[in-house]
Design an enzyme around this catalytic site. Sequence first.
Site, PDB file in Angstrom:
ATOM      1  N   GLY A 191       0.793  -1.217   0.000  1.00  0.00           N
ATOM      2  CA  GLY A 191       0.000   0.000   0.000  1.00  0.00           C
ATOM      3  C   GLY A 191       0.826   1.268   0.000  1.00  0.00           C
ATOM      4  O   GLY A 191       0.359   2.318  -0.436  1.00  0.00           O
ATOM      5  N   GLU A 215      -0.937  -1.810  -5.799  1.00  0.00           N
ATOM      6  CA  GLU A 215      -2.141  -1.113  -5.344  1.00  0.00           C
ATOM      7  C   GLU A 215      -2.169   0.306  -5.901  1.00  0.00           C
ATOM      8  O   GLU A 215      -1.500   1.178  -5.376  1.00  0.00           O
ATOM      9  CB  GLU A 215      -2.201  -1.090  -3.827  1.00  0.00           C
ATOM     10  N   TYR A 257      -6.739  -6.438  12.415  1.00  0.00           N
ATOM     11  CA  TYR A 257      -6.792  -5.073  12.940  1.00  0.00           C
ATOM     12  C   TYR A 257      -8.203  -4.539  12.703  1.00  0.00           C
ATOM     13  O   TYR A 257      -8.998  -5.128  11.959  1.00  0.00           O
ATOM     14  CB  TYR A 257      -5.768  -4.166  12.247  1.00  0.00           C
ATOM     15  N   TRP A 308      -3.767 -10.407   7.344  1.00  0.00           N
ATOM     16  CA  TRP A 308      -2.828  -9.283   7.405  1.00  0.00           C
ATOM     17  C   TRP A 308      -3.035  -8.621   8.767  1.00  0.00           C
ATOM     18  O   TRP A 308      -4.118  -8.152   9.065  1.00  0.00           O
ATOM     19  CB  TRP A 308      -3.090  -8.274   6.290  1.00  0.00           C
TER      20      TRP A 308
END
Length: 373
Positions: free
Chosen positions: A99, A140, A259, A353
Amino acid sequence: MAIQNLLFLSLSLFLLHFNLSAAQTAPVKAGYWFPASEFPVSDINSALFTHLFCAFADLDPQSNQVTINPNYATLFSTFTQTVQQKNSNVKTLLSIGGGGSNSTDFATMASQPGSRKSFIDSTIQLARSNGFHGLDLDWEYPQTSTDMANMGTLLTEWRAAVRSESSSTGQVELLLTAAMGFSSIHDSESYPVSNVRDSLDWVNVMAYDFKGPGWSKDSTGAPAGLYEPGSQFSGSAGVDMWISSGMPAGKLVLGMPLYGYAWKLFDAANHGIGALADGAASGEGINSDDGSINYNQILEFITRTGASSEYDGTRVTNYCYSGTTWIGYDDVQSVAAKVSYAKGKGLLGYFVWSVSGDSNWVLCQTASQTWSG
Protein backbone atom coordinates in the site's frame (compact mmCIF):
# COMPACT_ATOMS: atom_id res chain seq x y z
CA MET A 1 -5.14 -53.73 -26.62
CA ALA A 2 -1.51 -52.89 -25.76
CA ILE A 3 -1.97 -49.36 -27.11
CA GLN A 4 -5.16 -48.96 -25.09
CA ASN A 5 -3.38 -50.11 -21.96
CA LEU A 6 -0.52 -47.70 -22.60
CA LEU A 7 -2.94 -44.82 -23.11
CA PHE A 8 -4.80 -45.76 -19.94
CA LEU A 9 -1.53 -45.88 -17.98
CA SER A 10 -0.43 -42.52 -19.36
CA LEU A 11 -3.78 -40.96 -18.48
CA SER A 12 -3.64 -42.46 -15.00
CA LEU A 13 -0.15 -41.06 -14.41
CA PHE A 14 -1.25 -37.65 -15.67
CA LEU A 15 -4.26 -37.58 -13.36
CA LEU A 16 -2.11 -38.72 -10.44
CA HIS A 17 0.35 -35.91 -11.11
CA PHE A 18 -2.51 -33.43 -11.43
CA ASN A 19 -4.08 -34.53 -8.17
CA LEU A 20 -0.75 -34.41 -6.34
CA SER A 21 -0.10 -30.91 -7.67
CA ALA A 22 -3.55 -29.79 -6.59
CA ALA A 23 -3.05 -31.28 -3.14
CA GLN A 24 0.16 -29.32 -2.68
CA THR A 25 -1.66 -26.00 -2.97
CA ALA A 26 -4.88 -26.71 -1.05
CA PRO A 27 -5.86 -25.50 1.38
CA VAL A 28 -4.03 -22.20 1.77
CA LYS A 29 -3.73 -20.91 5.33
CA ALA A 30 -1.56 -17.88 4.83
CA GLY A 31 -0.30 -14.81 6.63
CA TYR A 32 1.73 -11.71 5.85
CA TRP A 33 4.62 -10.45 7.94
CA PHE A 34 6.41 -7.13 7.53
CA PRO A 35 9.51 -5.85 9.33
CA ALA A 36 8.12 -2.45 10.32
CA SER A 37 5.77 -4.28 12.69
CA GLU A 38 8.85 -5.07 14.79
CA PHE A 39 7.36 -8.51 15.37
CA PRO A 40 10.22 -11.05 15.45
CA VAL A 41 10.12 -13.62 12.66
CA SER A 42 11.13 -16.25 15.18
CA ASP A 43 7.90 -15.58 17.12
CA ILE A 44 5.65 -16.52 14.20
CA ASN A 45 3.74 -19.70 14.98
CA SER A 46 4.29 -21.11 11.51
CA ALA A 47 2.59 -24.38 12.49
CA LEU A 48 -0.69 -22.54 11.92
CA PHE A 49 0.16 -21.67 8.31
CA THR A 50 0.77 -23.36 4.99
CA HIS A 51 2.21 -20.21 3.41
CA LEU A 52 3.85 -17.08 4.80
CA PHE A 53 4.45 -13.86 2.88
CA CYS A 54 7.49 -11.70 3.60
CA ALA A 55 6.53 -8.10 2.78
CA PHE A 56 7.63 -5.97 1.05
CA ALA A 57 10.37 -5.86 -1.55
CA ASP A 58 10.55 -2.58 -3.47
CA LEU A 59 10.42 -1.62 -7.15
CA ASP A 60 13.31 0.64 -8.19
CA PRO A 61 11.74 3.04 -10.71
CA GLN A 62 15.09 3.75 -12.34
CA SER A 63 16.17 0.19 -13.09
CA ASN A 64 12.70 -1.43 -12.95
CA GLN A 65 14.32 -4.10 -10.80
CA VAL A 66 13.03 -5.31 -7.46
CA THR A 67 15.26 -4.70 -4.46
CA ILE A 68 15.24 -5.43 -0.75
CA ASN A 69 15.82 -2.62 1.72
CA PRO A 70 19.38 -3.11 3.04
CA ASN A 71 18.08 -2.60 6.59
CA TYR A 72 15.95 -5.73 6.17
CA ALA A 73 18.31 -7.82 4.06
CA THR A 74 19.21 -10.26 6.82
CA LEU A 75 15.61 -10.65 7.98
CA PHE A 76 14.49 -11.43 4.43
CA SER A 77 17.37 -13.78 3.62
CA THR A 78 16.78 -15.85 6.77
CA PHE A 79 12.97 -15.66 6.72
CA THR A 80 12.36 -19.12 5.23
CA GLN A 81 14.93 -20.84 7.40
CA THR A 82 13.51 -19.21 10.54
CA VAL A 83 9.81 -20.01 9.96
CA GLN A 84 10.59 -23.55 8.90
CA GLN A 85 12.11 -24.29 12.30
CA LYS A 86 8.55 -24.66 13.66
CA ASN A 87 7.02 -26.02 10.46
CA SER A 88 9.32 -27.58 7.90
CA ASN A 89 6.49 -27.74 5.35
CA VAL A 90 5.53 -24.06 5.35
CA LYS A 91 6.13 -22.30 2.03
CA THR A 92 7.33 -18.71 1.84
CA LEU A 93 6.74 -16.01 -0.76
CA LEU A 94 8.45 -12.68 -1.31
CA SER A 95 5.79 -9.98 -1.62
CA ILE A 96 6.48 -6.94 -3.79
CA GLY A 97 4.93 -3.49 -3.54
CA GLY A 98 2.28 -2.86 -0.91
CA GLY A 99 0.00 0.00 0.00
CA GLY A 100 2.91 2.37 0.52
CA SER A 101 4.40 1.82 -2.93
CA ASN A 102 3.97 4.07 -5.95
CA SER A 103 1.33 2.75 -8.34
CA THR A 104 2.72 4.91 -11.17
CA ASP A 105 6.09 3.15 -10.90
CA PHE A 106 4.40 -0.21 -11.43
CA ALA A 107 2.37 1.17 -14.32
CA THR A 108 5.52 2.50 -16.01
CA MET A 109 7.37 -0.77 -15.49
CA ALA A 110 4.51 -2.85 -16.89
CA SER A 111 4.15 -0.68 -19.99
CA GLN A 112 7.26 -1.84 -21.89
CA PRO A 113 8.71 -5.30 -22.71
CA GLY A 114 12.23 -4.36 -21.58
CA SER A 115 11.18 -2.98 -18.21
CA ARG A 116 8.88 -5.94 -17.59
CA LYS A 117 11.80 -8.27 -18.27
CA SER A 118 14.03 -6.36 -15.84
CA PHE A 119 11.34 -6.67 -13.19
CA ILE A 120 10.69 -10.35 -13.81
CA ASP A 121 14.33 -11.42 -13.97
CA SER A 122 15.15 -9.57 -10.75
CA THR A 123 12.22 -11.14 -8.88
CA ILE A 124 13.26 -14.66 -9.80
CA GLN A 125 16.85 -13.94 -8.81
CA LEU A 126 15.78 -12.49 -5.45
CA ALA A 127 13.43 -15.37 -4.70
CA ARG A 128 16.09 -17.98 -5.40
CA SER A 129 18.96 -16.20 -3.65
CA ASN A 130 16.87 -15.60 -0.53
CA GLY A 131 15.31 -19.06 -0.32
CA PHE A 132 11.69 -18.17 -1.09
CA HIS A 133 9.28 -20.64 -2.68
CA GLY A 134 7.33 -18.03 -4.60
CA LEU A 135 6.57 -14.42 -5.48
CA ASP A 136 3.60 -12.21 -4.70
CA LEU A 137 2.61 -8.99 -6.50
CA ASP A 138 0.90 -6.28 -4.47
CA TRP A 139 0.32 -3.50 -7.01
CA GLU A 140 -2.14 -1.11 -5.34
CA TYR A 141 -3.73 -0.34 -7.78
CA PRO A 142 -3.74 -0.25 -11.58
CA GLN A 143 -5.67 2.92 -12.39
CA THR A 144 -6.63 2.69 -16.06
CA SER A 145 -7.70 0.13 -18.65
CA THR A 146 -4.19 0.39 -20.11
CA ASP A 147 -2.68 -0.38 -16.71
CA MET A 148 -4.94 -3.40 -16.37
CA ALA A 149 -4.02 -4.71 -19.83
CA ASN A 150 -0.32 -4.22 -19.11
CA MET A 151 -0.70 -6.03 -15.81
CA GLY A 152 -2.19 -8.96 -17.71
CA THR A 153 0.80 -9.03 -20.06
CA LEU A 154 3.17 -8.82 -17.10
CA LEU A 155 1.54 -11.78 -15.38
CA THR A 156 1.61 -13.87 -18.57
CA GLU A 157 5.31 -13.14 -19.14
CA TRP A 158 6.09 -13.71 -15.47
CA ARG A 159 4.56 -17.17 -15.51
CA ALA A 160 6.42 -18.06 -18.71
CA ALA A 161 9.72 -16.90 -17.21
CA VAL A 162 9.15 -18.81 -13.96
CA ARG A 163 8.29 -21.94 -15.90
CA SER A 164 11.35 -21.57 -18.14
CA GLU A 165 13.66 -21.01 -15.16
CA SER A 166 12.33 -24.11 -13.45
CA SER A 167 12.76 -26.19 -16.60
CA SER A 168 16.32 -25.05 -17.18
CA THR A 169 17.50 -25.41 -13.57
CA GLY A 170 15.50 -28.44 -12.47
CA GLN A 171 14.18 -26.56 -9.44
CA VAL A 172 10.57 -26.63 -8.34
CA GLU A 173 8.59 -23.93 -10.14
CA LEU A 174 8.13 -20.80 -8.08
CA LEU A 175 4.62 -20.00 -6.88
CA LEU A 176 3.07 -16.85 -8.31
CA THR A 177 0.31 -14.99 -6.46
CA ALA A 178 -1.06 -11.46 -6.20
CA ALA A 179 -3.00 -9.42 -3.66
CA MET A 180 -5.92 -7.76 -5.41
CA GLY A 181 -9.20 -6.03 -4.69
CA PHE A 182 -12.39 -6.97 -6.46
CA SER A 183 -12.43 -8.19 -10.06
CA SER A 184 -13.98 -4.85 -11.00
CA ILE A 185 -12.62 -1.72 -9.30
CA HIS A 186 -12.25 1.98 -10.01
CA ASP A 187 -15.67 2.18 -11.65
CA SER A 188 -15.39 0.45 -15.03
CA GLU A 189 -11.79 -0.76 -14.85
CA SER A 190 -11.52 -4.51 -14.39
CA TYR A 191 -8.64 -6.83 -13.67
CA PRO A 192 -7.49 -8.94 -16.65
CA VAL A 193 -9.22 -12.00 -15.24
CA SER A 194 -8.16 -14.46 -17.96
CA ASN A 195 -4.48 -13.56 -17.50
CA VAL A 196 -4.87 -13.69 -13.72
CA ARG A 197 -6.56 -17.09 -13.92
CA ASP A 198 -4.00 -18.61 -16.28
CA SER A 199 -0.85 -17.08 -14.76
CA LEU A 200 -1.29 -17.09 -10.98
CA ASP A 201 -1.55 -19.96 -8.56
CA TRP A 202 -4.12 -17.94 -6.66
CA VAL A 203 -5.33 -14.43 -5.82
CA ASN A 204 -5.30 -13.04 -2.29
CA VAL A 205 -8.59 -11.11 -2.25
CA MET A 206 -8.19 -8.07 0.02
CA ALA A 207 -11.66 -8.24 1.57
CA TYR A 208 -11.14 -5.45 4.09
CA ASP A 209 -10.85 -1.67 4.50
CA PHE A 210 -14.44 -1.21 3.27
CA LYS A 211 -15.12 1.25 6.08
CA GLY A 212 -12.72 3.39 8.07
CA PRO A 213 -12.79 6.79 9.73
CA GLY A 214 -10.22 8.09 7.27
CA TRP A 215 -12.64 7.80 4.33
CA SER A 216 -16.06 7.17 5.90
CA LYS A 217 -15.72 9.45 8.90
CA ASP A 218 -19.37 10.41 9.38
CA SER A 219 -20.64 7.05 10.64
CA THR A 220 -19.36 3.79 12.03
CA GLY A 221 -19.28 0.69 9.86
CA ALA A 222 -17.96 -2.82 9.40
CA PRO A 223 -14.34 -2.46 8.22
CA ALA A 224 -14.29 -5.95 6.73
CA GLY A 225 -17.86 -7.17 6.70
CA LEU A 226 -18.50 -10.42 4.88
CA TYR A 227 -21.91 -9.00 3.98
CA GLU A 228 -23.23 -5.44 3.77
CA PRO A 229 -26.97 -4.99 3.13
CA GLY A 230 -27.57 -2.77 0.12
CA SER A 231 -23.89 -2.45 -0.82
CA GLN A 232 -21.41 -4.13 -3.13
CA PHE A 233 -18.57 -3.40 -0.72
CA SER A 234 -18.30 -6.61 1.25
CA GLY A 235 -16.20 -9.76 1.23
CA SER A 236 -18.88 -11.97 -0.28
CA ALA A 237 -19.69 -9.42 -2.99
CA GLY A 238 -16.03 -9.28 -3.94
CA VAL A 239 -15.76 -13.05 -4.15
CA ASP A 240 -18.91 -13.22 -6.26
CA MET A 241 -17.53 -10.57 -8.63
CA TRP A 242 -14.39 -12.61 -9.19
CA ILE A 243 -16.29 -15.83 -9.80
CA SER A 244 -18.83 -14.21 -12.13
CA SER A 245 -15.91 -12.71 -14.07
CA GLY A 246 -14.53 -16.17 -14.80
CA MET A 247 -12.14 -16.80 -11.92
CA PRO A 248 -12.40 -20.31 -10.45
CA ALA A 249 -13.38 -20.28 -6.78
CA GLY A 250 -10.47 -22.64 -6.16
CA LYS A 251 -8.02 -19.90 -7.11
CA LEU A 252 -9.35 -17.37 -4.61
CA VAL A 253 -8.05 -16.87 -1.07
CA LEU A 254 -10.13 -14.74 1.29
CA GLY A 255 -8.35 -11.98 3.17
CA MET A 256 -9.05 -11.20 6.83
CA PRO A 257 -7.58 -8.30 8.82
CA LEU A 258 -6.02 -8.72 12.25
CA TYR A 259 -6.79 -5.07 12.94
CA GLY A 260 -9.80 -2.79 13.14
CA TYR A 261 -10.71 0.89 12.97
CA ALA A 262 -11.70 3.27 15.77
CA TRP A 263 -14.27 6.05 15.30
CA LYS A 264 -15.18 8.89 17.66
CA LEU A 265 -18.91 8.79 18.33
CA PHE A 266 -20.98 11.97 18.38
CA ASP A 267 -23.17 10.48 21.08
CA ALA A 268 -21.94 7.76 23.41
CA ALA A 269 -25.52 6.53 23.80
CA ASN A 270 -25.81 5.88 20.05
CA HIS A 271 -23.29 3.10 19.49
CA GLY A 272 -24.64 0.71 16.86
CA ILE A 273 -23.30 0.11 13.38
CA GLY A 274 -24.03 3.22 11.35
CA ALA A 275 -23.97 5.50 14.40
CA LEU A 276 -23.01 9.11 13.72
CA ALA A 277 -19.30 9.73 14.18
CA ASP A 278 -16.71 12.45 13.81
CA GLY A 279 -13.70 10.75 12.22
CA ALA A 280 -11.06 8.74 13.99
CA ALA A 281 -10.90 8.25 17.72
CA SER A 282 -7.69 8.83 19.60
CA GLY A 283 -6.05 6.90 22.35
CA GLU A 284 -3.46 4.29 23.20
CA GLY A 285 -2.79 1.92 20.30
CA ILE A 286 -4.91 3.88 17.82
CA ASN A 287 -3.16 5.19 14.71
CA SER A 288 -3.89 8.91 14.67
CA ASP A 289 -3.78 9.06 10.87
CA ASP A 290 -6.53 6.58 9.99
CA GLY A 291 -7.85 5.19 13.27
CA SER A 292 -6.41 1.71 12.71
CA ILE A 293 -5.68 -0.47 15.72
CA ASN A 294 -4.37 -4.05 15.93
CA TYR A 295 -6.51 -6.85 17.33
CA ASN A 296 -4.20 -7.40 20.31
CA GLN A 297 -4.52 -3.71 21.19
CA ILE A 298 -8.31 -3.87 20.81
CA LEU A 299 -8.42 -6.62 23.44
CA GLU A 300 -6.26 -4.48 25.70
CA PHE A 301 -8.66 -1.56 25.15
CA ILE A 302 -11.64 -3.74 26.12
CA THR A 303 -9.89 -4.95 29.28
CA ARG A 304 -8.66 -1.50 30.25
CA THR A 305 -11.93 0.37 29.69
CA GLY A 306 -14.51 -2.34 30.34
CA ALA A 307 -15.85 -1.72 26.84
CA SER A 308 -18.98 -3.53 25.70
CA SER A 309 -18.49 -5.86 22.74
CA GLU A 310 -21.01 -7.12 20.19
CA TYR A 311 -21.15 -9.52 17.25
CA ASP A 312 -23.21 -8.64 14.18
CA GLY A 313 -24.00 -11.89 12.38
CA THR A 314 -25.80 -10.10 9.56
CA ARG A 315 -22.62 -8.41 8.40
CA VAL A 316 -20.21 -10.85 10.10
CA THR A 317 -18.27 -8.30 12.11
CA ASN A 318 -17.50 -7.50 15.72
CA TYR A 319 -17.47 -4.12 17.38
CA CYS A 320 -16.90 -2.65 20.82
CA TYR A 321 -17.51 0.72 22.43
CA SER A 322 -16.61 2.66 25.53
CA GLY A 323 -17.55 6.29 25.98
CA THR A 324 -17.22 7.92 22.56
CA THR A 325 -14.70 5.40 21.21
CA TRP A 326 -16.19 2.80 18.81
CA ILE A 327 -14.07 0.08 17.17
CA GLY A 328 -15.06 -2.24 14.34
CA TYR A 329 -12.97 -5.40 13.95
CA ASP A 330 -12.93 -9.18 13.51
CA ASP A 331 -12.95 -11.43 16.56
CA VAL A 332 -13.28 -15.20 16.87
CA GLN A 333 -16.94 -15.25 15.78
CA SER A 334 -16.23 -13.26 12.61
CA VAL A 335 -13.14 -15.24 11.72
CA ALA A 336 -14.86 -18.59 12.21
CA ALA A 337 -17.83 -17.49 10.10
CA LYS A 338 -15.62 -16.16 7.33
CA VAL A 339 -13.49 -19.29 7.16
CA SER A 340 -16.62 -21.46 7.11
CA TYR A 341 -17.95 -19.29 4.26
CA ALA A 342 -14.69 -19.59 2.32
CA LYS A 343 -14.59 -23.35 2.69
CA GLY A 344 -18.27 -23.76 1.82
CA LYS A 345 -17.85 -21.53 -1.22
CA GLY A 346 -15.07 -23.73 -2.56
CA LEU A 347 -12.32 -21.14 -2.10
CA LEU A 348 -8.71 -22.25 -1.84
CA GLY A 349 -8.28 -20.84 1.64
CA TYR A 350 -7.69 -17.65 3.59
CA PHE A 351 -4.95 -15.24 4.54
CA VAL A 352 -4.45 -12.70 7.32
CA TRP A 353 -2.83 -9.28 7.41
CA SER A 354 -0.74 -9.29 9.39
CA VAL A 355 0.52 -11.92 11.80
CA SER A 356 1.81 -9.29 14.25
CA GLY A 357 -1.76 -8.18 15.05
CA ASP A 358 -2.99 -11.39 16.63
CA SER A 359 -3.21 -11.98 20.38
CA ASN A 360 -1.54 -15.20 21.47
CA TRP A 361 -2.55 -16.63 18.05
CA VAL A 362 -6.23 -16.73 19.03
CA LEU A 363 -7.57 -15.69 15.62
CA CYS A 364 -5.09 -17.70 13.57
CA GLN A 365 -5.83 -20.81 15.65
CA THR A 366 -9.55 -20.20 15.21
CA ALA A 367 -9.12 -19.91 11.44
CA SER A 368 -6.97 -23.03 11.13
CA GLN A 369 -9.19 -25.17 13.34
CA THR A 370 -12.37 -23.98 11.62
CA TRP A 371 -11.03 -24.92 8.19
CA SER A 372 -9.77 -28.30 9.38
CA GLY A 373 -12.85 -29.07 11.48
